[in-house]
Design an enzyme around this catalytic site. Structure first.
Site, PDB file in Angstrom:
ATOM      1  N   ASN A   1     -10.000   0.178  -0.479  1.00 40.42           N
ATOM      2  CA  ASN A   1      -8.677   0.041  -0.593  1.00 40.42           C
ATOM      3  C   ASN A   1      -8.305  -0.305  -1.842  1.00 40.42           C
ATOM      4  OD1 ASN A   1      -5.979  -0.282  -0.149  1.00 40.42           O
ATOM      5  ND2 ASN A   1      -6.150  -1.257   1.861  1.00 40.42           N
TER       6      ASN A   1
ATOM      7  N   CYS B   1       0.777  -1.396   0.142  1.00 41.68           N
ATOM      8  CA  CYS B   1       0.123  -0.040   0.043  1.00 41.68           C
ATOM      9  C   CYS B   1       0.975   1.267   0.036  1.00 41.68           C
ATOM     10  CB  CYS B   1      -1.021   0.024   1.053  1.00 41.68           C
ATOM     11  SG  CYS B   1      -2.351  -1.374   1.034  1.00 41.68           S
TER      12      CYS B   1
ATOM     13  N   HIS C   1      -3.313   7.355   2.243  1.00 38.57           N
ATOM     14  CA  HIS C   1      -3.534   6.121   1.602  1.00 38.57           C
ATOM     15  C   HIS C   1      -5.010   5.496   2.408  1.00 38.57           C
ATOM     16  CE1 HIS C   1      -3.965   1.850   0.880  1.00 38.57           C
ATOM     17  NE2 HIS C   1      -3.680   1.484   2.047  1.00 38.57           N
TER      18      HIS C   1
HETATM   19  O1  UT7 Z   1      -3.882  -1.193   3.464  1.00 38.60           O
HETATM   20  C1  UT7 Z   1      -3.100  -2.107   4.004  1.00 38.60           C
HETATM   21  C2  UT7 Z   1      -2.983  -2.070   5.482  1.00 38.60           C
HETATM   22  N1  UT7 Z   1      -4.326  -2.560   5.855  1.00 38.60           N
HETATM   23  C3  UT7 Z   1      -4.843  -1.836   6.893  1.00 38.60           C
HETATM   24  O2  UT7 Z   1      -4.616  -0.678   7.276  1.00 38.60           O
HETATM   25  C4  UT7 Z   1      -6.180  -2.688   7.602  1.00 38.60           C
HETATM   26  C5  UT7 Z   1      -5.819  -2.372   9.317  1.00 38.60           C
HETATM   27  N2  UT7 Z   1      -6.994  -2.985   9.861  1.00 38.60           N
HETATM   28  C6  UT7 Z   1      -8.069  -2.582   9.715  1.00 38.60           C
HETATM   29  O3  UT7 Z   1      -8.685  -1.706   9.180  1.00 38.60           O
HETATM   30  C7  UT7 Z   1      -9.085  -3.057  10.738  1.00 38.60           C
HETATM   31  O4  UT7 Z   1      -8.436  -4.182  11.978  1.00 38.60           O
HETATM   32  C8  UT7 Z   1     -10.248  -4.077  10.120  1.00 38.60           C
HETATM   33  C9  UT7 Z   1     -11.470  -3.159   9.563  1.00 38.60           C
HETATM   34  C10 UT7 Z   1      -9.855  -4.976   9.287  1.00 38.60           C
HETATM   35  C11 UT7 Z   1     -11.113  -4.745  11.354  1.00 38.60           C
HETATM   36  O5  UT7 Z   1     -11.482  -3.817  12.204  1.00 38.60           O
HETATM   37  P1  UT7 Z   1     -11.410  -4.334  13.785  1.00 38.60           P
HETATM   38  O6  UT7 Z   1     -11.973  -3.293  14.591  1.00 38.60           O
HETATM   39  O7  UT7 Z   1      -9.858  -4.265  14.182  1.00 38.60           O
HETATM   40  O8  UT7 Z   1     -12.221  -5.422  13.950  1.00 38.60           O
HETATM   41  P2  UT7 Z   1     -11.603  -6.910  14.587  1.00 38.60           P
HETATM   42  O9  UT7 Z   1     -10.625  -7.435  13.448  1.00 38.60           O
HETATM   43  O10 UT7 Z   1     -11.274  -6.876  15.897  1.00 38.60           O
HETATM   44  O11 UT7 Z   1     -13.059  -7.787  14.552  1.00 38.60           O
HETATM   45  C12 UT7 Z   1     -14.004  -7.474  15.609  1.00 38.60           C
HETATM   46  C13 UT7 Z   1     -15.262  -8.326  15.503  1.00 38.60           C
HETATM   47  C14 UT7 Z   1     -14.655  -9.830  15.292  1.00 38.60           C
HETATM   48  O12 UT7 Z   1     -15.764 -10.496  16.037  1.00 38.60           O
HETATM   49  P3  UT7 Z   1     -15.546 -10.964  17.607  1.00 38.60           P
HETATM   50  O13 UT7 Z   1     -14.382 -11.886  17.541  1.00 38.60           O
HETATM   51  O14 UT7 Z   1     -15.471  -9.627  18.427  1.00 38.60           O
HETATM   52  O15 UT7 Z   1     -16.783 -11.596  17.866  1.00 38.60           O
HETATM   53  C15 UT7 Z   1     -14.587 -10.123  14.002  1.00 38.60           C
HETATM   54  O16 UT7 Z   1     -15.043 -11.703  13.933  1.00 38.60           O
HETATM   55  O17 UT7 Z   1     -15.914  -8.011  14.152  1.00 38.60           O
HETATM   56  C16 UT7 Z   1     -15.686  -9.317  13.085  1.00 38.60           C
HETATM   57  N3  UT7 Z   1     -16.010  -9.066  12.044  1.00 38.60           N
HETATM   58  C17 UT7 Z   1     -16.878  -8.649  11.176  1.00 38.60           C
HETATM   59  N4  UT7 Z   1     -18.181  -8.573  11.645  1.00 38.60           N
HETATM   60  C18 UT7 Z   1     -19.059  -8.219  10.556  1.00 38.60           C
HETATM   61  C19 UT7 Z   1     -14.673  -9.110  11.205  1.00 38.60           C
HETATM   62  N5  UT7 Z   1     -14.950  -8.815  10.000  1.00 38.60           N
HETATM   63  C20 UT7 Z   1     -16.342  -8.490   9.821  1.00 38.60           C
HETATM   64  C21 UT7 Z   1     -17.277  -8.239   8.932  1.00 38.60           C
HETATM   65  N6  UT7 Z   1     -18.718  -7.974   9.549  1.00 38.60           N
HETATM   66  N7  UT7 Z   1     -16.864  -7.904   7.666  1.00 38.60           N
END
Ligand code: UT7
Length: 334
Positions: A286, A116, A256
């Site tokens: 993204n 990225c 980004h």
């Molecule tokens: O460009 C390259 C670099 N990449 C990035 O900058 C991405 C960086 N990371 C992020 O933007 C975030 O970490 C995400 C958007 C990918 C995820 O957000 P988060 O607030 O970190 O969520 P999480 O991974 O901690 O997940 C929280 C909950 C989980 O459920 P439990 O374990 O709390 O029950 C996930 O299973 O949300 C759940 N979850 C979803 N729920 C509904 C994960 N994906 C989804 C989804 N829909 N699409």
């Protein structure tokens, strides 16, 4: 003697027509528009659906439009750099294929992979050739067909990305505008959190790797988030401080577009109000290497000659960086 700087003298983007909305994803996966919007800011993304079309096709469209806007021919390009994580093939380089498709017969070309941060890394690489006087016309194109490496059953990852391409032309500028400063970093230990498991020399493609879905993006979102949110802000501030810039001196922050929360954190720490932050993650998601030039394309007519612009990115690798430039032209009235 006036310093020769590398200035962006034209910008153009291209995105596919097909719009994949959060509502459509709700039907495909256990997810909701509300979750995606609050966690990322994304509402929709573009997907290249046409059979037989690849990253180079989007890149070629972006560059063709760029040349038309600047009124120059493909034969005038001396060097073309393509940054991508979704090359048409492992080799030859996608930049080579773009040159063939657009008829850039006098150019040499190569790809840069910095995930990225690819656009920023490529821009700084390209700028060296202009600053030294070696070349006068260098194209940098960021292009990714992320849909080709996404597992559309993995809700944690597939909702984040979209397809697109955008290109800039770099030319010499002796009026004080152009690229002024930058900081670029890598930390390879970050590969644990964001990578593609198979298809490289470590784990060549096999029936087993395909069955195990190892040809898709693997991301541990939370870990990447933690690094992104601090590193992108730190490096933005580093470049601003070194150039005696305060938030009020910045006309546009061009981050980004991975996640609105990461962008907000960077803008807050740099004390740049949201009205001065280019933001299109809502509509495009993204697009990896294309996010920053797609923003420049969309905001082109709002930028003024001499504007202080900061580009900033964080991505897989890990890679991150920031660039300080002074915008070099006013967009002519249409
Ligand atoms: O460009 C390259 C670099 N990449 C990035 O900058 C991405 C960086 N990371 C992020 O933007 C975030 O970490 C995400 C958007 C990918 C995820 O957000 P988060 O607030 O970190 O969520 P999480 O991974 O901690 O997940 C929280 C909950 C989980 O459920 P439990 O374990 O709390 O029950 C996930 O299973 O949300 C759940 N979850 C979803 N729920 C509904 C994960 N994906 C989804 C989804 N829909 N699409």
């Amino acid at each position: 003697m006036t310093k020769i700087r590398a200035a962006i003298t034209a910008v153009n983007g291209w995105v596919p027509d097909y719009v994949l909305t959060n509502q459509e994803l709700e039907k495909m996966l256990d997810t909701t528009d509300e979750w995606i919007t609050t966690r990322t800011g994304i509402k929709e993304r573009r997907i290249l659906k046409e059979q037989g079309k690849a990253t180079s096709d989007m890149g070629a469209k972006a560059v063709e439009g760029l040349l038309k806007k600047r009124g120059i021919s493909a034969e005038e390009i001396e060097l073309l750099i393509c940054c991508t994580v979704t090359p048409d093939m492992s080799f030859p380089a996608t930049s080579n294929i773009i040159c063939d498709k657009i008829g850039a017969k006098n150019a040499y070309a190569y790809d840069i992979n910095a995930a990225c941060s690819g656009f920023i890394f490529s821009l700084i690489t390209a700028s060296q050739f202009i600053e030294t006087g070696r070349h006068k016309k260098v194209v940098v194109v960021g292009a990714d067909k992320m849909s080709s490496i996404l597992d559309y059953t993995d809700r944690q990852t597939c909702v984040l990305f979209g397809d697109g391409a955008a290109a800039v032309l770099l030319e010499p500028d002796e009026s004080g505008n152009g690229i002024i400063d930058s900081s670029l970093r890598t930390d390879g230990s970050g590969r644990a959190f964001l990578h593609m498991k198979a298809g490289g020399s470590l784990k060549p493609s096999s029936h087993e790797t395909v069955n195990a879905k190892e040809h898709f993006v693997y991301q541990e979102g939370q870990s990447v988030f933690k690094f992104a949110v601090t590193r992108m802000a730190d490096i933005t501030l580093e470049v601003m401080k070194r150039n005696n810039l305060k938030g009020q001196d910045i006309a546009w922050l061009v981050p980004h577009q991975a996640n609105k929360r990461i962008i907000d954190a960077t803008a807050n720490r740099a004390e740049i109000p949201e009205s001065k932050v280019m933001l299109n993650v809502f509509r495009l998601g993204n697009t990896t290497d294309a996010t920053i030039p797609l923003c420049l394309w969309e905001w082109e007519d709002k930028m003024k000659k001499g504007d202080n612009i900061i580009l900033t990115a964080f991505g897989g690798g890990f890679t991150w960086g920031a660039v300080y430039l002074k915008w070099a032209y006013d967009t002519p009235e249409k």
